[in-house]
Write a protein that holds these residues in place. Sequence first.
Motif, PDB file in Angstrom:
ATOM      1  N   TYR A   6       0.833  -1.191   0.000  1.00 43.03           N
ATOM      2  CA  TYR A   6       0.000   0.000   0.000  1.00 43.03           C
ATOM      3  C   TYR A   6       0.876   1.252   0.000  1.00 43.03           C
ATOM      4  O   TYR A   6       0.651   2.198  -0.759  1.00 43.03           O
ATOM      5  N   ILE A  10       1.090   4.170  -2.878  1.00 42.92           N
ATOM      6  CA  ILE A  10       0.834   5.579  -2.583  1.00 42.92           C
ATOM      7  C   ILE A  10       2.031   6.429  -3.004  1.00 42.92           C
ATOM      8  O   ILE A  10       1.875   7.532  -3.537  1.00 42.92           O
ATOM      9  N   LYS A  11       3.233   5.894  -2.774  1.00 42.91           N
ATOM     10  CA  LYS A  11       4.448   6.622  -3.150  1.00 42.91           C
ATOM     11  C   LYS A  11       4.517   6.819  -4.658  1.00 42.91           C
ATOM     12  O   LYS A  11       4.915   7.890  -5.137  1.00 42.91           O
ATOM     13  N   TRP A  14       2.097   9.670  -5.923  1.00 37.66           N
ATOM     14  CA  TRP A  14       2.200  10.855  -5.068  1.00 37.66           C
ATOM     15  C   TRP A  14       1.599  12.097  -5.716  1.00 37.66           C
ATOM     16  O   TRP A  14       1.097  12.988  -5.015  1.00 37.66           O
ATOM     17  N   VAL A  17      -2.061  12.061  -4.906  1.00 37.68           N
ATOM     18  CA  VAL A  17      -2.238  12.412  -3.497  1.00 37.68           C
ATOM     19  C   VAL A  17      -2.052  13.912  -3.295  1.00 37.68           C
ATOM     20  O   VAL A  17      -2.841  14.573  -2.603  1.00 37.68           O
ATOM     21  N   CYS A 191      -4.618  15.154   1.498  1.00 32.86           N
ATOM     22  CA  CYS A 191      -3.623  14.112   1.216  1.00 32.86           C
ATOM     23  C   CYS A 191      -4.075  12.757   1.750  1.00 32.86           C
ATOM     24  O   CYS A 191      -3.835  11.716   1.116  1.00 32.86           O
ATOM     25  N   SER A 195      -4.721   9.535  -0.522  1.00 33.90           N
ATOM     26  CA  SER A 195      -4.085   8.238  -0.255  1.00 33.90           C
ATOM     27  C   SER A 195      -5.111   7.122  -0.236  1.00 33.90           C
ATOM     28  O   SER A 195      -4.885   6.034  -0.804  1.00 33.90           O
TER      29      SER A 195
END
Length: 202
Positions: A6, A10-11, A14, A17, A191, A195
């Motif tokens: 996860y 998400i990274k 980014w 996000v 954010c 995410s």
Amino acid sequence: MSQPSYAEHIKKQWKTVLLFGVITFFLITAFIIFFLPFEFRADTQVFIMTRETAGEAPSYAVVATAERLGENITHLIETSRSLDYVMEASGGKIDKNFFPEDPRKQLNKWKRSIQTAVVPGTGLLSIAVFHPQRDQAALIAQTVADVLANHSREYTGFDLEIRQVDAVFTSTLPARPSIPLNALLSFVLGCIIGSLYVVAEQ
């Protein structure tokens, strides 16, 4: 899928996000600026003691008594009776139109407009007033201090010595709502939503 997967997803997303964060930031900030009233803050402090201990050197017992009385006063100030005292003591200078005519709404408005707190270990009571007009915020704060100082017995029911120890200080810029704090929180919230969105989309 494990938790590190996860985080990795998400990274990689980014930008999405960040986009959610920026959009939420602008939406909430715009709402605050255009729909919420800005209020200035006026602060002062009073010192509380009983008349029996007014000439004594500060001791734990004296300060403890003052703090206990101060706690009582913080609750008394938030009553409709307190508002009546303050409005009367101002001699009509406080804008009565700021407070709704309905008694319940009037009391709620009063409670939102004033904050009081006992400064631990000192016997000091801090008073903060919020109002859209700086001069009205200062006037209400000064009137509250005057009422406490000049009518403490009839106001509280106790034989007290209450002295104003600080002049009224009024904020130069609106103090409420806090745009920097709300902007930061809205960005963080955006954010978090972003995410959750990219995780759910996976």
